[in-house]
Design a protein around this motif. Structure first.
Motif, mmCIF file in Angstrom:
data_model
loop_
_atom_site.group_PDB
_atom_site.id
_atom_site.type_symbol
_atom_site.label_atom_id
_atom_site.label_comp_id
_atom_site.label_asym_id
_atom_site.label_seq_id
_atom_site.Cartn_x
_atom_site.Cartn_y
_atom_site.Cartn_z
ATOM 1 N N THR A 204 0.838 -1.204 0.000
ATOM 2 C CA THR A 204 0.000 0.000 0.000
ATOM 3 C C THR A 204 0.876 1.258 0.000
ATOM 4 N N GLN A 205 2.061 1.176 0.625
ATOM 5 C CA GLN A 205 2.955 2.341 0.628
ATOM 6 C C GLN A 205 3.511 2.601 -0.768
ATOM 7 N N ILE A 206 3.834 1.528 -1.483
ATOM 8 C CA ILE A 206 4.338 1.692 -2.851
ATOM 9 C C ILE A 206 3.241 2.295 -3.736
ATOM 10 N N GLN A 207 2.004 1.840 -3.509
ATOM 11 C CA GLN A 207 0.892 2.396 -4.277
ATOM 12 C C GLN A 207 0.695 3.871 -3.973
ATOM 13 N N SER A 208 0.936 4.261 -2.723
ATOM 14 C CA SER A 208 0.745 5.671 -2.415
ATOM 15 C C SER A 208 1.840 6.504 -3.079
ATOM 16 N N LEU A 209 3.042 5.958 -3.177
ATOM 17 C CA LEU A 209 4.106 6.672 -3.889
ATOM 18 C C LEU A 209 3.785 6.773 -5.386
ATOM 19 N N HIS A 210 3.168 5.742 -5.925
ATOM 20 C CA HIS A 210 2.714 5.806 -7.319
ATOM 21 C C HIS A 210 1.689 6.925 -7.476
ATOM 22 N N PHE A 211 0.804 7.042 -6.514
ATOM 23 C CA PHE A 211 -0.193 8.119 -6.527
ATOM 24 C C PHE A 211 0.490 9.491 -6.569
ATOM 25 N N TYR A 212 1.623 9.607 -5.869
ATOM 26 C CA TYR A 212 2.366 10.876 -5.859
ATOM 27 C C TYR A 212 3.254 11.047 -7.088
ATOM 28 N N GLY A 213 3.208 10.096 -8.012
ATOM 29 C CA GLY A 213 3.877 10.310 -9.297
ATOM 30 C C GLY A 213 5.080 9.443 -9.599
ATOM 31 N N ALA A 214 5.440 8.531 -8.702
ATOM 32 C CA ALA A 214 6.599 7.665 -8.964
ATOM 33 C C ALA A 214 6.273 6.677 -10.085
ATOM 34 N N ARG A 215 7.220 6.484 -11.012
ATOM 35 C CA ARG A 215 6.970 5.575 -12.135
ATOM 36 C C ARG A 215 8.088 4.550 -12.341
ATOM 37 N N THR A 216 9.215 4.695 -11.648
ATOM 38 C CA THR A 216 10.269 3.678 -11.720
ATOM 39 C C THR A 216 10.662 3.281 -10.307
ATOM 40 N N PHE A 217 10.428 2.009 -9.991
ATOM 41 C CA PHE A 217 10.749 1.496 -8.656
ATOM 42 C C PHE A 217 11.867 0.471 -8.749
ATOM 43 N N TRP A 218 12.844 0.605 -7.878
ATOM 44 C CA TRP A 218 13.962 -0.354 -7.787
ATOM 45 C C TRP A 218 13.929 -0.849 -6.345
ATOM 46 N N ILE A 219 13.405 -2.062 -6.149
ATOM 47 C CA ILE A 219 13.082 -2.530 -4.802
ATOM 48 C C ILE A 219 13.998 -3.674 -4.378
ATOM 49 N N HIS A 220 14.860 -3.422 -3.403
ATOM 50 C CA HIS A 220 15.706 -4.492 -2.863
ATOM 51 C C HIS A 220 14.873 -5.373 -1.944
ATOM 52 N N ASN A 221 15.052 -6.686 -2.048
ATOM 53 C CA ASN A 221 14.444 -7.527 -1.030
ATOM 54 C C ASN A 221 15.336 -7.514 0.211
ATOM 55 N N THR A 222 15.025 -8.293 1.218
ATOM 56 C CA THR A 222 15.797 -8.188 2.452
ATOM 57 C C THR A 222 16.899 -9.256 2.500
ATOM 58 N N GLY A 223 17.987 -8.904 3.139
ATOM 59 C CA GLY A 223 19.184 -9.749 3.143
ATOM 60 C C GLY A 223 19.099 -10.904 4.131
ATOM 61 N N PRO A 224 20.145 -11.745 4.118
ATOM 62 C CA PRO A 224 20.172 -12.914 5.010
ATOM 63 C C PRO A 224 20.463 -12.498 6.460
ATOM 64 N N ILE A 225 19.411 -12.165 7.180
ATOM 65 C CA ILE A 225 19.542 -11.622 8.539
ATOM 66 C C ILE A 225 20.209 -12.639 9.471
ATOM 67 N N GLY A 226 19.998 -13.947 9.186
ATOM 68 C CA GLY A 226 20.606 -14.989 10.012
ATOM 69 C C GLY A 226 22.111 -15.109 9.809
ATOM 70 N N CYS A 227 22.653 -14.377 8.820
ATOM 71 C CA CYS A 227 24.106 -14.370 8.597
ATOM 72 C C CYS A 227 24.763 -13.155 9.234
ATOM 73 N N LEU A 228 23.977 -12.258 9.835
ATOM 74 C CA LEU A 228 24.612 -11.128 10.511
ATOM 75 C C LEU A 228 25.390 -11.699 11.694
ATOM 76 N N PRO A 229 26.680 -11.371 11.795
ATOM 77 C CA PRO A 229 27.493 -12.013 12.836
ATOM 78 C C PRO A 229 26.903 -11.903 14.248
ATOM 79 N N VAL A 230 26.245 -10.806 14.590
ATOM 80 C CA VAL A 230 25.694 -10.732 15.955
ATOM 81 C C VAL A 230 24.587 -11.752 16.194
ATOM 82 N N ALA A 231 24.013 -12.281 15.086
ATOM 83 C CA ALA A 231 22.981 -13.320 15.232
ATOM 84 C C ALA A 231 23.609 -14.690 15.410
#
Ligand SMILES: *[C@@H]1O[C@H](CO)[C@@H](O)[C@H](O)[C@H]1NC(C)=O
Ligand SMILES: *[C@@H]1O[C@H](CO)[C@@H](O)[C@H](O)[C@H]1NC(C)=O
Ligand SMILES: *[C@@H]1O[C@H](CO)[C@@H](O)[C@H](O)[C@H]1NC(C)=O
Ligand SMILES: *[C@@H]1O[C@H](CO)[C@@H](O)[C@H](O)[C@H]1NC(C)=O
Length: 386
Positions: A204-231
């Motif tokens: 819904t947030q991406i759709q609201s940005l589209h409403f405000y005029g965004a037309r090119t989205f480059w969306i990273h997915n999320t990284g391997p959180i279980g590989c963060l050394p503190v984990a």
């Protein structure tokens, strides 16, 4: 028509056709403007401007001072702007010595997609993605006035023109802190429901940005959180799960945590496919950051990095955690963790965030489209292929 004229016409027609094809397959978008949304992975100064400034040794490698980035140097977003020929992206809320001619960065450390019931001192954030988009909307409408009101003319050179907004690239790197929250609720709440809700709200947030005029989205997915050394159990003496079959993968990463990140990514990808069907005027590029980062972690040694569980700055031993930039007295001894001799050999800067060297490696792998769906390089990501 003489045969020569006929021949010339055919040649012109063919070359015209070929040039159209070439343009279609390799048209550069020539982005002049970029807007970024996210968390500490792409915060270029928000948290430092809003709360406490980052301190040395953050920033030591490239900037030689702390500049509000959670790394020793540059972030992936910095390599993105460099690749596009644009200057460093200023944080929207950084009012001092900044320019927004080529866009603004709304990303802030600790940010999540979902609102959290926590203060910033408990790891909460005021800058959830919905608020970042409100800030963007303010930015757009307030700067727009400079171009319609005569008395705004002296401000114009500092801001994108109204027509730049639809031609801009809108980049996202968010979700890691939401997954951390899901991890903290495992066994208490249904992870599948939580993750579905997060992805739904993100959409819904991406759709609201589209409403405000965004037309090119480059969306990273999320990284391997279980590989963060503190984990990793290696830095958590109290974690006695290491002997449980399947708890760790071959790289020492915590499987169940990575599985939650993968579930988020799968649902996000499905959602991006739906958004493409819904908005035919818009390019949505989904970037598999998880795989790019995991490839680095798997091939650390081959790529010239030390063991990926090693942390360049911070003390994480015997069940104690002293994060980079902090100090703590342990058993009567004051611990002030310094940084490692050569950060360029480390993947993890502070146990949570990547070093400049790792960010550079990852950026080089993703910018050419190798991890993108559709597989377009970022410079051509405005092309609508659906
Ligand atoms: C928010 O946190 C407070 C204190 O931890 C708790 O009392 C309250 O019930 C929480 N509210 C929600 C909506 O979870
Ligand atoms: C500029 O002009 C508009 C009316 O056209 C006025 O509302 C606004 O306050 C003015 N701004 C400044 C900075 O003088
Ligand atoms: C780990 O420790 C907890 C609490 O001390 C205990 O309940 C649990 O059974 C232990 N698990 C393993 C695999 O040893
Ligand atoms: C890679 O592994 C080899 C063999 O274990 C080791 O000698 C070398 O130091 C490692 N490289 C790095 C950068 O740690």
């Amino acid at each position: 028509m003489s045969s020569l004229k006929y021949f010339t016409a055919i040649v012109l027609l063919i070359s015209w056709f070929l040039s159209i094809q070439a343009e279609k397959s390799s048209k550069s978008c020539e982005f002049q403007t970029i807007f970024n949304f996210g968390d500490s992975n792409s915060d270029t100064g928000s948290m430092s401007a809003a709360f406490y400034p980052a301190i040395y040794p953050f920033g030591e490698t490239f900037f030689h001072e702390a500049v509000g980035r959670a790394s020793d140097g540059r972030l992936i977003i910095d390599f993105i702007t460099k690749h596009l020929g644009l200057p460093f992206l200023s944080a929207y809320i950084n009012s001092i010595g900044t320019t927004y001619r080529h866009g603004a960065n709304f990303a802030a450390g600790s940010s999540t997609i979902m609102r959290q019931n926590k203060t910033i001192f408990e790891g909460g954030t005021p800058f959830t993605v919905d608020i970042q988009i409100v800030q963007f909307s303010n930015f757009k409408s307030r700067t727009g006035k400079f171009f319609t009101q005569e008395n705004g003319s002296s401000y114009r050179k500092h801001f994108p023109k109204p027509e730049d907004f639809s031609k801009a690239i809108y980049t996202f790197d968010i979700g890691q802190n939401d997954i951390a929250d899901v991890i903290s609720k495992v066994g208490k709440e249904d992870s599948h429901v939580l993750i579905s809700n997060i992805v739904e709200y993100f959409s819904t947030q991406i759709q609201s940005l589209h409403f405000y005029g965004a037309r090119t989205f480059w969306i990273h997915n999320t990284g391997p959180i279980g590989c963060l050394p503190v984990a990793m159990p290696i830095h958590n003496a109290q974690n006695n799960q290491t002997q449980v079959a399947g708890y760790l993968d071959q790289n020492g990463c915590v499987n169940y945590q990575n599985d939650l990140a993968k579930e988020f990514n799968k649902k996000l990808k499905d959602k991006v496919v739906k958004l493409r069907e819904q908005f035919l005027d818009t390019s949505f590029i989904y970037v598999d950051m998880f795989s790019a980062k995991y490839e680095l972690i798997s091939n650390a040694n081959k790529s010239g990095f030390v063991d990926p569980s090693k942390i360049c700055c911070g003390y994480h031993e015997d069940g104690y955690h002293v994060y980079c930039g902090n100090k703590k007295t342990i058993n009567g001894k004051e611990i002030v963790p310094g940084s490692c001799d050569d950060p360029s050999k480390y993947i993890s800067w502070d146990g949570v965030h990547y070093t400049e060297a790792a960010n550079h490696w990852i950026a080089n792998r993703i910018l050419d489209g190798s991890f993108s769906d559709p597989p377009l390089p970022i410079s051509q990501s405005c092309q609508i292929t659906h």
